[in-house]
Design a protein around this motif. Structure first.
Motif, mmCIF file in Angstrom:
data_model
loop_
_atom_site.group_PDB
_atom_site.id
_atom_site.type_symbol
_atom_site.label_atom_id
_atom_site.label_comp_id
_atom_site.label_asym_id
_atom_site.label_seq_id
_atom_site.Cartn_x
_atom_site.Cartn_y
_atom_site.Cartn_z
ATOM 1 N N ASP A 43 0.842 -1.201 0.000
ATOM 2 C CA ASP A 43 0.000 0.000 0.000
ATOM 3 C C ASP A 43 0.878 1.254 0.000
ATOM 4 O O ASP A 43 2.101 1.166 -0.061
ATOM 5 C CB ASP A 43 -0.975 -0.019 1.171
ATOM 6 N N GLU A 44 0.252 2.438 0.104
ATOM 7 C CA GLU A 44 0.985 3.706 0.047
ATOM 8 C C GLU A 44 2.000 3.843 1.175
ATOM 9 O O GLU A 44 3.013 4.532 1.035
ATOM 10 C CB GLU A 44 0.013 4.901 0.125
ATOM 11 N N GLU A 45 1.742 3.189 2.303
ATOM 12 C CA GLU A 45 2.649 3.275 3.454
ATOM 13 C C GLU A 45 3.734 2.205 3.407
ATOM 14 O O GLU A 45 4.548 2.099 4.313
ATOM 15 C CB GLU A 45 1.842 3.149 4.745
ATOM 16 N N GLY A 46 3.731 1.371 2.389
ATOM 17 C CA GLY A 46 4.758 0.336 2.253
ATOM 18 C C GLY A 46 4.412 -0.973 2.942
ATOM 19 O O GLY A 46 5.242 -1.876 2.993
ATOM 20 N N LYS A 47 3.206 -1.079 3.467
ATOM 21 C CA LYS A 47 2.794 -2.332 4.108
ATOM 22 C C LYS A 47 2.336 -3.318 3.049
ATOM 23 O O LYS A 47 1.692 -2.946 2.074
ATOM 24 C CB LYS A 47 1.664 -2.072 5.108
ATOM 25 N N ALA A 48 2.672 -4.580 3.286
ATOM 26 C CA ALA A 48 2.329 -5.629 2.328
ATOM 27 C C ALA A 48 0.817 -5.831 2.257
ATOM 28 O O ALA A 48 0.115 -5.767 3.266
ATOM 29 C CB ALA A 48 3.015 -6.926 2.708
ATOM 30 N N ILE A 49 0.335 -6.076 1.057
ATOM 31 C CA ILE A 49 -1.069 -6.412 0.816
ATOM 32 C C ILE A 49 -1.109 -7.889 0.422
ATOM 33 O O ILE A 49 -0.366 -8.321 -0.468
ATOM 34 C CB ILE A 49 -1.670 -5.552 -0.313
ATOM 35 N N TYR A 50 -1.952 -8.653 1.105
ATOM 36 C CA TYR A 50 -2.046 -10.088 0.860
ATOM 37 C C TYR A 50 -3.409 -10.450 0.289
ATOM 38 O O TYR A 50 -4.407 -9.795 0.549
ATOM 39 C CB TYR A 50 -1.820 -10.861 2.156
ATOM 40 N N ASP A 51 -3.408 -11.523 -0.457
ATOM 41 C CA ASP A 51 -4.644 -12.070 -0.992
ATOM 42 C C ASP A 51 -4.655 -13.566 -0.689
ATOM 43 O O ASP A 51 -3.596 -14.201 -0.609
ATOM 44 C CB ASP A 51 -4.736 -11.837 -2.500
ATOM 45 N N LYS A 52 -5.844 -14.122 -0.482
ATOM 46 C CA LYS A 52 -5.967 -15.567 -0.270
ATOM 47 C C LYS A 52 -6.087 -16.250 -1.618
ATOM 48 O O LYS A 52 -6.905 -15.863 -2.449
ATOM 49 C CB LYS A 52 -7.217 -15.894 0.555
ATOM 50 N N VAL A 53 -5.251 -17.296 -1.807
ATOM 51 C CA VAL A 53 -5.355 -18.101 -3.024
ATOM 52 C C VAL A 53 -5.504 -19.556 -2.601
ATOM 53 O O VAL A 53 -4.942 -19.979 -1.588
ATOM 54 C CB VAL A 53 -4.128 -17.922 -3.952
ATOM 55 N N PRO A 54 -6.255 -20.321 -3.351
ATOM 56 C CA PRO A 54 -6.434 -21.738 -2.991
ATOM 57 C C PRO A 54 -5.094 -22.478 -2.962
ATOM 58 O O PRO A 54 -4.237 -22.259 -3.823
ATOM 59 C CB PRO A 54 -7.322 -22.295 -4.102
ATOM 60 N N ARG A 55 -4.909 -23.318 -1.944
ATOM 61 C CA ARG A 55 -3.723 -24.177 -1.878
ATOM 62 C C ARG A 55 -4.000 -25.389 -2.766
ATOM 63 O O ARG A 55 -5.008 -26.070 -2.611
ATOM 64 C CB ARG A 55 -3.461 -24.623 -0.448
ATOM 65 N N LEU A 56 -3.074 -25.639 -3.687
ATOM 66 C CA LEU A 56 -3.253 -26.706 -4.664
ATOM 67 C C LEU A 56 -2.229 -27.805 -4.450
ATOM 68 O O LEU A 56 -1.103 -27.553 -4.024
ATOM 69 C CB LEU A 56 -3.114 -26.146 -6.091
ATOM 70 N N ASN A 57 -2.611 -29.031 -4.805
ATOM 71 C CA ASN A 57 -1.650 -30.122 -4.788
ATOM 72 C C ASN A 57 -0.877 -30.109 -6.109
ATOM 73 O O ASN A 57 -1.093 -29.238 -6.959
ATOM 74 C CB ASN A 57 -2.329 -31.473 -4.525
ATOM 75 N N ASN A 58 0.008 -31.068 -6.301
ATOM 76 C CA ASN A 58 0.822 -31.117 -7.522
ATOM 77 C C ASN A 58 0.004 -31.381 -8.777
ATOM 78 O O ASN A 58 0.474 -31.152 -9.883
ATOM 79 C CB ASN A 58 1.917 -32.179 -7.400
ATOM 80 N N LYS A 59 -1.226 -31.864 -8.610
ATOM 81 C CA LYS A 59 -2.104 -32.091 -9.764
ATOM 82 C C LYS A 59 -2.952 -30.868 -10.091
ATOM 83 O O LYS A 59 -3.746 -30.887 -11.011
ATOM 84 C CB LYS A 59 -3.021 -33.287 -9.480
ATOM 85 N N GLY A 60 -2.780 -29.790 -9.302
ATOM 86 C CA GLY A 60 -3.539 -28.572 -9.529
ATOM 87 C C GLY A 60 -4.924 -28.579 -8.904
ATOM 88 O O GLY A 60 -5.750 -27.730 -9.216
#
Length: 158
Positions: A43-60
């Motif tokens: 963000d503007e203050e330099g703090k990290a912005i995170y998003d949730k993404v699905p955890r996938l196995n090796n088969k996707g």
């Protein structure tokens, strides 16, 4: 109830038993999708912005976690089904009932195996040995070393 021709009728048909077993496991677990937090920027203050993404196995494929709110057990299953544990065991000996019973035992055994990694595993080991055919194996070395020559033992034959 199904009639067998003699004795008391069974409390469950094979399909009802399979559903009852699934209902038991559903009643003691919560299954949820797993996600990872991935930094997508700052963000503007330099703090990290995170998003949730699905955890996938090796088969996707999406991975899921399961939380047990009660330890699964064969006795617990029998109580949930409102039948005697011996009756449930006997169901497992019948061809038309054996598949769901074996599957239930596999789920319970898998749970127990996954909990062997820790400090207090004595009870789990006991359960696996007595209910799932696990065994301790000991190796015995039966090598005999003869320190005396045969001549010394039997005397000189010449």
């Amino acid at each position: 109830m199904t009639k067998r021709g003699r004795g008391r009728p069974r409390a469950y048909t094979p399909q009802q038993l399979e559903k009852g077993i699934q209902d038991y496991f559903d009643s003691i677990t919560t299954t949820y999708p797993l996600f990872d937090s991935v930094m997508i920027g700052k963000d503007e203050e330099g703090k990290a912005i995170y998003d949730k993404v699905p955890r996938l196995n090796n088969k996707g494929e999406q991975l899921y976690g399961t939380t047990y709110h009660e330890h699964p057990s064969f006795t617990g299953l029998a109580i949930y089904l409102n039948i005697n544990k011996d009756t449930l065991t006997e169901y497992g000996n019948q061809a038309d009932y054996s598949v769901p019973i074996k599957r239930a035992k596999q789920i319970i055994e898998n749970y127990l195996e996954s909990h062997l990694y820790g400090n207090n595993v004595t009870g789990i080991i006991f359960n696996l040995k007595n209910n799932y055919g696990w065994k301790d194996r000991q190796e015995v070395d039966a090598t005999v070393t003869i320190k005396q020559g045969l001549e010394d033992y039997f005397g000189d034959s010449e």
